[in-house]
Design a protein around this motif. Structure first.
Motif, PDB file in Angstrom:
ATOM      1  N   ASP A 183       0.838  -1.203   0.000  1.00  0.00           N
ATOM      2  CA  ASP A 183       0.000   0.000   0.000  1.00  0.00           C
ATOM      3  C   ASP A 183       0.874   1.254   0.000  1.00  0.00           C
ATOM      4  N   VAL A 187       0.903   4.189  -2.891  1.00  0.00           N
ATOM      5  CA  VAL A 187       0.641   5.597  -2.570  1.00  0.00           C
ATOM      6  C   VAL A 187       1.801   6.472  -3.052  1.00  0.00           C
ATOM      7  N   GLU A 188       3.031   6.010  -2.822  1.00  0.00           N
ATOM      8  CA  GLU A 188       4.197   6.776  -3.269  1.00  0.00           C
ATOM      9  C   GLU A 188       4.224   6.914  -4.794  1.00  0.00           C
ATOM     10  N   LYS A 190       1.610   6.866  -6.814  1.00  0.00           N
ATOM     11  CA  LYS A 190       0.544   7.789  -7.209  1.00  0.00           C
ATOM     12  C   LYS A 190       0.932   9.227  -6.873  1.00  0.00           C
ATOM     13  N   ASN A 191       1.569   9.409  -5.722  1.00  0.00           N
ATOM     14  CA  ASN A 191       2.022  10.748  -5.337  1.00  0.00           C
ATOM     15  C   ASN A 191       2.966  11.332  -6.380  1.00  0.00           C
ATOM     16  N   LYS A 198      -0.282  12.260  -0.471  1.00  0.00           N
ATOM     17  CA  LYS A 198      -1.138  11.419   0.376  1.00  0.00           C
ATOM     18  C   LYS A 198      -0.285  10.484   1.233  1.00  0.00           C
ATOM     19  N   LYS A 199      -0.887  10.021   2.323  1.00  0.00           N
ATOM     20  CA  LYS A 199      -0.193   9.135   3.253  1.00  0.00           C
ATOM     21  C   LYS A 199      -0.732   7.706   3.119  1.00  0.00           C
ATOM     22  N   PRO A 200       0.127   6.698   3.306  1.00  0.00           N
ATOM     23  CA  PRO A 200      -0.340   5.312   3.273  1.00  0.00           C
ATOM     24  C   PRO A 200      -1.262   4.990   4.447  1.00  0.00           C
ATOM     25  N   TYR A 230       7.029   4.753   6.786  1.00  0.00           N
ATOM     26  CA  TYR A 230       5.706   5.363   6.809  1.00  0.00           C
ATOM     27  C   TYR A 230       5.281   5.804   8.206  1.00  0.00           C
TER      28      TYR A 230
END
Length: 306
Positions: A183, A187-188, A190-191, A198-200, A230
């Protein structure tokens, strides 16, 4: 209407991802679906067989396989939710090209009822709060993150911390270190692509936690270490790196410093590093629990040994 069998492959110790690892990779390549069950998982539940069978690394190897969804459940009710979700994801209306690896251990321990307020969504994402602290403390609360057979050690550590040291502790059941990292990676990615920040999930889960985090499992430390990037808190992991010994489960866990007493001492040391607890009292605890002496540990259960 056609019926299909759902394959379930149960293997012993490290005979899966290590000794038949090529076939697991081939299964990923062929988009196979089904359940792989790692029996006698972990490095300290199969005593007396040395590192040839004491499995502290299968979860590391599983993390290298993009087709594998790996879970390390502690309780039977967790397994029920994971299997149900796995059937849906692999055989439901929009089937995914994944297969499941679930670790079960070689040690009987009491299976509690499912908590009434359980957060199933969090359980499936990889971690949820299982036991909240029951005391008010002048110290920061410790978050103990534990998976699989380490949950009973974590719960015992929570009890000792609260009763003997008046230190509050929350215990989280980590059903999947690997999925938490996956996850985080997504997220990284997509960021980067969307220029977001955003944060995981695991960052959100512990966002309000102020105190130290102690992570423990029956795997090598690199397994819980996957989530370190994280978390903003003081983070320490305990695990089963290095050579084992042929002895009781209790002695092995003291040797690797993953048992309840080791979790307690690490929690106190983390508080001392925050200048909340006297370093001399940490030394007293090391001496009291004889952390340097595996023979001093409670041998623990011998049931289930082969």
């Amino acid at each position: 209407h056609s019926e299909s069998m759902i394959p379930i492959y149960i293997f012993y110790s490290m005979f899966g991802f290590q000794r038949t690892g090529d076939q697991f990779w081939l299964a990923m390549d062929q988009m196979v679906r089904g359940f792989v069950i790692g029996a006698t998982a972990g490095r300290t539940t199969l005593t007396g067989e040395g590192l040839q069978h004491d499995d502290g690394q299968s979860m590391v190897l599983a993390s290298t396989n993009p087709g594998v969804v790996a879970y390390d459940p502690a309780f039977s009710f967790e397994i029920a939710h994971i299997v149900k979700d796995g059937l849906k994801r692999m055989y439901g209306e929009n089937p995914e090209n994944i297969y499941y690896y679930m670790t079960v251990y070689n040690e009987p321990y009491i299976q509690p009822e499912e908590p009434k307020n359980i957060n199933t969504e969090n359980l499936l994402k990889g971690a949820y709060l299982y036991a909240e602290s029951r005391i008010k403390s002048k110290y920061s609360t410790i978050a103990i993150l534990a998976s699989g057979v380490a949950m009973p050690w974590a719960l015992k550590a929570k009890e000792i911390l609260e009763k003997e040291y008046e230190v509050s502790a929350d215990v989280y059941s980590v059903t999947s270190w690997n999925e938490l990292r996956r996850d985080g990676l997504e997220v990284e990615r997509k960021n980067l692509l969307e220029n977001e920040n955003k944060k995981p999930f695991i960052s959100h889960l512990l966002k309000d936690h102020k105190g130290p985090v102690v992570a423990v499992s029956d795997w090598m430390r690199i397994v819980p270490e996957q989530i370190r990037p994280y978390l903003k808190q003081n983070f320490v992991s305990l695990g089963t790196d290095g050579w084992g010994v042929s002895d009781t489960r209790g002695a092995l866990r003291r040797h690797f410093l993953v048992d309840a007493e080791s979790i307690v001492v690490q929690s106190l040391k983390s508080l001392a590093q925050n200048d909340e607890f006297k370093s001399s009292k940490v030394l007293d605890a090391i001496s009291k629990y004889q952390l340097k002496n595996p023979a001093a540990a409670d041998p623990g259960s011998t049931a289930g040994d082969s």
